[in-house]
Write a protein that holds these residues in place. Structure first.
Motif, PDB file in Angstrom:
ATOM      1  N   GLN A 115       0.823  -1.199   0.000  1.00  0.00           N
ATOM      2  CA  GLN A 115       0.000   0.000   0.000  1.00  0.00           C
ATOM      3  C   GLN A 115       0.864   1.259   0.000  1.00  0.00           C
ATOM      4  N   ASN A 139       0.878   4.092  -2.972  1.00  0.00           N
ATOM      5  CA  ASN A 139       0.585   5.491  -2.657  1.00  0.00           C
ATOM      6  C   ASN A 139       1.466   6.464  -3.440  1.00  0.00           C
ATOM      7  N   ARG A 145      -2.898   9.958  -7.851  1.00  0.00           N
ATOM      8  CA  ARG A 145      -4.277   9.496  -7.830  1.00  0.00           C
ATOM      9  C   ARG A 145      -5.271  10.653  -7.855  1.00  0.00           C
ATOM     10  N   ASP A 155      -9.740  11.027  -7.443  1.00  0.00           N
ATOM     11  CA  ASP A 155     -11.037  10.392  -7.253  1.00  0.00           C
ATOM     12  C   ASP A 155     -12.021  10.960  -8.271  1.00  0.00           C
ATOM     13  N   GLU A 200     -12.857   3.664 -14.689  1.00  0.00           N
ATOM     14  CA  GLU A 200     -11.457   3.659 -14.254  1.00  0.00           C
ATOM     15  C   GLU A 200     -10.547   4.058 -15.404  1.00  0.00           C
ATOM     16  N   THR A 232      -3.977   7.820 -12.029  1.00  0.00           N
ATOM     17  CA  THR A 232      -5.103   6.892 -12.102  1.00  0.00           C
ATOM     18  C   THR A 232      -6.072   7.128 -10.956  1.00  0.00           C
ATOM     19  N   ASN A 233      -7.251   6.534 -11.076  1.00  0.00           N
ATOM     20  CA  ASN A 233      -8.191   6.492  -9.948  1.00  0.00           C
ATOM     21  C   ASN A 233      -8.314   5.089  -9.387  1.00  0.00           C
ATOM     22  N   THR A 274      -7.450   2.252  -7.019  1.00  0.00           N
ATOM     23  CA  THR A 274      -6.898   2.264  -5.672  1.00  0.00           C
ATOM     24  C   THR A 274      -6.097   1.002  -5.392  1.00  0.00           C
ATOM     25  N   ALA A 275      -5.369   1.035  -4.289  1.00  0.00           N
ATOM     26  CA  ALA A 275      -4.635  -0.153  -3.836  1.00  0.00           C
ATOM     27  C   ALA A 275      -5.599  -1.310  -3.628  1.00  0.00           C
ATOM     28  N   ASP A 324      -8.407  -1.819  -5.174  1.00  0.00           N
ATOM     29  CA  ASP A 324      -8.815  -2.319  -6.490  1.00  0.00           C
ATOM     30  C   ASP A 324      -7.779  -3.294  -7.044  1.00  0.00           C
TER      31      ASP A 324
END
Length: 344
Positions: free
Chosen positions: A35, A39, A43, A45, A147, A262-263, A265-266, A268
């Protein structure tokens, strides 16, 4: 950026997705370590209400995870709006069969961009970054994209060099000739040396050479063979990553992740782990299928018609044999016909 310079995008977009997931899979259950690495990705949202997904597309494409991959013309790590998406790829994953298809949407395609009217699809990213670019794809192709991954061209060759090169087989003297031609162009773009490949056969290619290989389109098979070469590069990079120890993987992932926007997430990425080895890239195609050029204030590629091209896409890609374009698609299609006079 010339047409030749854009060809590395397809391969690199999928490389980013596959290698990140593969890295997570190899490291295993050290969630907090992974994670922390993830990070490093740039990113954003996204609000689903802004993405232009119709209820029809949401329902009919429930078994497809469609991810947009954008290649932008930035020469730094700023991957937000202000950059045109010189390459647009949709990675369409069938969650039941595990098949992945890559759809290249031609950058000059004449479509409707929300708030900007009829324009080239490449401009959507520049006007409103990923949210508007995704909205444009969804509203003009009747898709359910939520995505995205954005990457920068300059990262391709360096990523391959970070892995120590990749093993590729140069099959023919014709392929070798075009490979060395593309090496000159790729070297200029990346600022790297233009070391030529001396012979055919299986060998280790450096970053410039491998990217040049993935661009070749003028041998027998044309664009279809080029798509195969891109998949070959993806597989070669994945295989090369598997040979690295944890320290080497760590350096590679530290290099590549800050160059991704990107959108996804970890969480995902972790959710894909159980099925990642089952996914297989089976096909590549270009869209729209039928176009005609027109010069207005500039040159555009006009789909003839948008409605029929979208219907054919859904039949070929999603097996929707009875699919009929939505009223939104029909309205945009008619606007394009009225503006250009181009119809079947």
């Amino acid at each position: 950026m010339s047409a030749k310079q854009k060809k590395g995008w397809k391969a690199f977009g999928m490389i980013v997705l596959i290698l990140i997931i593969l890295f997570v899979a190899i490291i295993g259950g050290t969630f907090w370590f992974i994670q922390d690495k993830l990070n490093k990705i740039q990113r954003i949202d996204l609000k689903e209400g802004e993405l232009g997904i119709s209820k029809q597309a949401e329902a009919s494409l429930i078994n497809y995870r469609n991810i947009a991959i954008f290649g932008v013309d930035s020469r730094d790590d700023n991957l937000d709006k202000g950059n045109r998406s010189d390459c647009i790829i949709i990675a369409s994953m069938n969650t039941k069969t595990k098949e992945v298809r890559l759809i290249s949407v031609y950058r000059d395609t004449y479509v409707e961009i929300e708030g900007h009217g009829l324009d080239k699809i490449t401009h959507a990213y520049s006007y409103g970054s990923a949210p508007l670019a995704i909205n444009t794809l969804n509203t003009n192709l009747d898709l359910n994209i939520k995505e995205f991954v954005t990457v920068n061209f300059d990262s391709v060759a360096e990523a391959i060099d970070q892995l120590g090169g990749v093993e590729i087989e140069i099959e023919t003297t014709e392929e070798l000739k075009y490979l060395n031609d593309y090496i000159n162009e790729t070297a200029k773009v990346t600022g790297k040396s233009n070391e030529k490949v001396a012979s055919t056969g299986k060998q280790i290619l450096n970053g410039v050479q491998a990217v040049a290989y993935s661009r070749i389109r003028y041998t027998e098979g044309g664009d279809y063979k080029r798509a195969e070469r891109m998949r070959t590069v993806i597989s070669a990079m994945a295989n090369q990553l598997k040979t690295k120890n944890i320290s080497e993987m760590n350096r590679f992932i530290d290099f590549i992740l800050p160059k991704v926007y990107t959108n996804i997430t970890a969480a995902d990425i972790f959710s894909l782990l159980p099925s990642v080895t089952s996914f297989k890239i089976t096909d590549s195609m270009g869209w729209p299928y039928q176009t005609k050029g027109i010069t207005l204030d500039r040159w555009y590629g006009v789909p003839i018609t948008l409605e029929s091209n979208v219907e054919e896409l859904h039949k070929q890609l999603f097996g929707e044999t009875d699919y009929q374009a939505s009223q939104k698609i029909k309205t945009i299609s008619q606007k394009i016909v009225q503006k250009t006079g181009y119809e079947r």
